[in-house]
Design a protein around this motif. Structure first.
Motif, PDB file in Angstrom:
ATOM      1  N   GLY A   1      -0.541  -2.180  -5.732  1.00  0.00           N
ATOM      2  CA  GLY A   1      -0.056  -2.397  -7.512  1.00  0.00           C
ATOM      3  C   GLY A   1       1.353  -2.796  -7.555  1.00  0.00           C
ATOM      4  N   ALA A   2       2.216  -2.260  -6.682  1.00  0.00           N
ATOM      5  CA  ALA A   2       3.691  -2.606  -6.561  1.00  0.00           C
ATOM      6  C   ALA A   2       3.873  -3.824  -5.977  1.00  0.00           C
ATOM      7  N   LEU A   3       3.233  -4.347  -5.024  1.00  0.00           N
ATOM      8  CA  LEU A   3       3.296  -5.560  -4.436  1.00  0.00           C
ATOM      9  C   LEU A   3       2.657  -6.827  -5.380  1.00  0.00           C
ATOM     10  N   ALA A   4       1.566  -6.399  -6.082  1.00  0.00           N
ATOM     11  CA  ALA A   4       1.041  -7.331  -7.147  1.00  0.00           C
ATOM     12  C   ALA A   4       2.258  -7.642  -7.977  1.00  0.00           C
ATOM     13  N   ALA A   5       2.952  -6.680  -8.765  1.00  0.00           N
ATOM     14  CA  ALA A   5       3.944  -6.954  -9.430  1.00  0.00           C
ATOM     15  C   ALA A   5       5.060  -7.785  -9.024  1.00  0.00           C
ATOM     16  N   LEU A   6       5.481  -7.312  -7.866  1.00  0.00           N
ATOM     17  CA  LEU A   6       6.587  -8.250  -7.213  1.00  0.00           C
ATOM     18  C   LEU A   6       6.165  -9.670  -6.835  1.00  0.00           C
TER      19      LEU A   6
END
Length: 389
Positions: free
Chosen positions: A283-288
C-alpha cells in the motif's frame, strides 16, 4: 535497543539530502548506501561466530561501538565520494554487528521471546524518533544549519550516541559464549565457522528458504525508500526544517505495531502477521508510485511501521524459533546477511533508475511496487507453518 537505534535515527534520514548537497552523483550515492549492504553481508557472520563461541556478546558490542563512533565522527568532515565510501564501509563493519548482537542478546535473556521481544524492540523505535526530534529541534533553533554542509552535525551527533552505546553495553547482562551442542569435526576452518554454517544449513527447510527469498526481495525495495523518500518530500514542497519530524511518522506507527506484535502473533499466527506487513508495504509503495499530493505521500509513511513490524521484526522472531540456543547469534547474522544482499542489489538498482528518471521519483517507485506484488504471490503460496497445515 533505545540507544542503538537512536544512533541510526540521528543521521540516516538526512543522508540522502546530505549527499545531494555535497554534489554526489546518484551512482556514487548508490555505492555509499551500499556500504551498509556490503558490511551487512560480511560483518555479522564473523562477529556472530565470535559471540557464539569466543567472547561475551556485551563486550563485542562495546568494542564495535567504540570504533564505529570514531568512524562516524571522521565522516562528518568528508566530502569526496571515495572517502565517503571507504569511511561508511568501515563504520558499518562495526555498527552492523551491534544490531545483530543486540537482538541475539535479547533473545538469550528473554524467557518468552515471542511475547516479550516486541515490547523490548519498541524502545529502539522510540530511540530513533527521539534522536530525530532532538536534531530537528537543533535545526529549528539554528536554521542556518540546514545549509550545504551542516547536515554533518547529524553525523557528529550519531558518533556521540555511538560512544554512549558502547559504554552502556558494558552494563548489559553477561552473555558468555555457548559451547556447540553438536560435536564439530574437520579442519580448523570448519570449526572456526561452525555456528554460521549450522544457521545456513536451515535453508534446506522449504518454509525458511521461502521467507529468506521474500526477505531478500523486500530489502531490494527498501533503498527506494531510503534514497528517494526524503528527496520526493522536498520536491513536493516540504520544508527542510520539517523533514526529520515528518519522516518519524513511520517510526510512530512502528511503535504502535511493536506494541501489538505479540497480540498479532498470538491471534493471527506467524504467516498472517507477515502477510499483514507485506500488504502494508504494498500500500505504501502504491501511494509513492502515484507520487502526489504531498498529503498522500506523508500518509504513506504510516504504513512503513506496520511493514517493519509485521514482516521484518516478526521475521526475526521466526528466525529465532528455527535456531538452537548455541547458534542464535549466527542466526540473526544470517538474517542481516540476507537483508544486506537485498540492499546491495536494491541500492544499485535505485542508482541506475535515478540516472534514467531524474527527479521523476514515482516512476522509479513503480518498479518496487511490481516487485513486492510478485513477492506476495511467492509468500502466500510457499510459506507454510504448522498452523497452516
Amino acid at each position: 535497543m533505545l540507544v542503538q537505534y537512536a544512533v541510526l535515527g540521528a543521521w540516516i534520514p538526512l543522508l540522502a539530502p546530505h549527499l545531494k548537497n555535497l554534489g554526489v552523483t546518484p551512482y556514487d550515492a548508490a555505492w555509499i548506501f551500499n556500504t551498509n549492504a556490503l558490511s551487512t553481508i560480511l560483518a555479522p557472520l564473523v562477529w556472530s561466530q565470535i559471540a557464539d563461541r569466543w567472547f561475551p556478546a556485551q563486550r563485542c558490542i562495546a568494542g564495535c561501538a567504540a570504533i564505529a563512533g570514531t568512524c562516524l565522527w571522521l565522516l562528518a568532515d568528508q566530502q569526496h565520494p571515495a572517502n565517503l565510501i571507504v569511511g561508511f564501509f568501515a563504520y558499518w563493519m562495526f555498527q552492523m554487528p551491534v544490531l545483530s548482537l543486540g537482538t541475539s542478546l535479547s533473545f538469550r535473556h528473554l524467557e518468552h521471546p515471542e511475547r516479550e521481544f516486541g515490547k523490548i524492540r519498541m524502545w529502539g523505535t522510540v530511540g530513533w524518533v527521539a534522536a530525530s526530534w532532538l536534531l530537528a529541534l537543533w535545526f529549528n533553533v539554528h536554521p542556518e544549519q540546514t545549509g550545504s554542509l551542516s547536515y554533518s552535525d547529524a553525523l557528529r551527533f550519531g558518533a556521540i550516541l555511538t560512544w554512549s552505546q558502547g559504554i552502556y553495553a558494558l552494563t548489559l547482562p553477561h552473555t558468555p559464549p555457548t559451547p556447540s551442542a553438536v560435536p564439530v569435526e574437520g579442519r580448523w576452518l570448519r570449526r572456526s565457522v561452525d555456528a554460521p554454517l549450522r544457521a545456513l544449513a536451515l535453508l534446506r527447510r522449504p518454509t525458511f528458504a521461502v521467507y529468506c527469498v521474500c526477505l531478500f526481495g523486500a530489502y531490494v525495495t527498501w533503498p527506494f525508500n531510503m534514497q528517494m523518500m526524503p528527496l520526493l518530500l522536498q520536491k513536493l514542497g516540504l520544508d527542510r526544517s520539517d523533514l526529520l519530524l515528518v519522516l518519524t511518522i513511520a517510526q510512530s506507527s512502528e511503535i504502535m505495531g511493536l506494541g501489538l506484535l505479540s497480540f498479532w502473533l498470538t491471534t493471527l499466527g506467524q504467516k498472517r502477521t507477515m502477510l499483514l506487513g507485506l500488504t502494508a508495504w504494498l500500500g505504501a509503495l502504491a501511494a509513492l508510485s502515484w507520487g502526489e499530493p504531498l498529503g498522500l505521500v506523508i500518509a504513506s509513511l504510516g504504513l512503513h511501521g506496520l511493514y517493519i513490524t509485521g514482516f521484518l521484526i516478526a521475521g526475526q522472531v521466526f528466525f529465532n524459533r528455527q535456531a538452537e540456543p548455541d547458534f542464535r547469534a549466527s542466526m540473526q547474522g544470517v538474517f542481516l546477511v540476507v537483508n544486506g544482499a537485498g540492499l546491495l542489489v536494491g541500492n544499485l538498482l535505485v542508482g541506475w533508475l535515478r540516472t534514467h528518471v531524474g527527479d521523476d521519483y514515482p516512476r522509479a517507485f513503480c518498479v518496487a511496487l511490481a516487485l513486492v506484488s510478485a513477492l506476495m504471490v511467492v509468500f502466500v503460496l510457499g510459506f507454510r507453518t504448522k498452523a497452516d497445515a
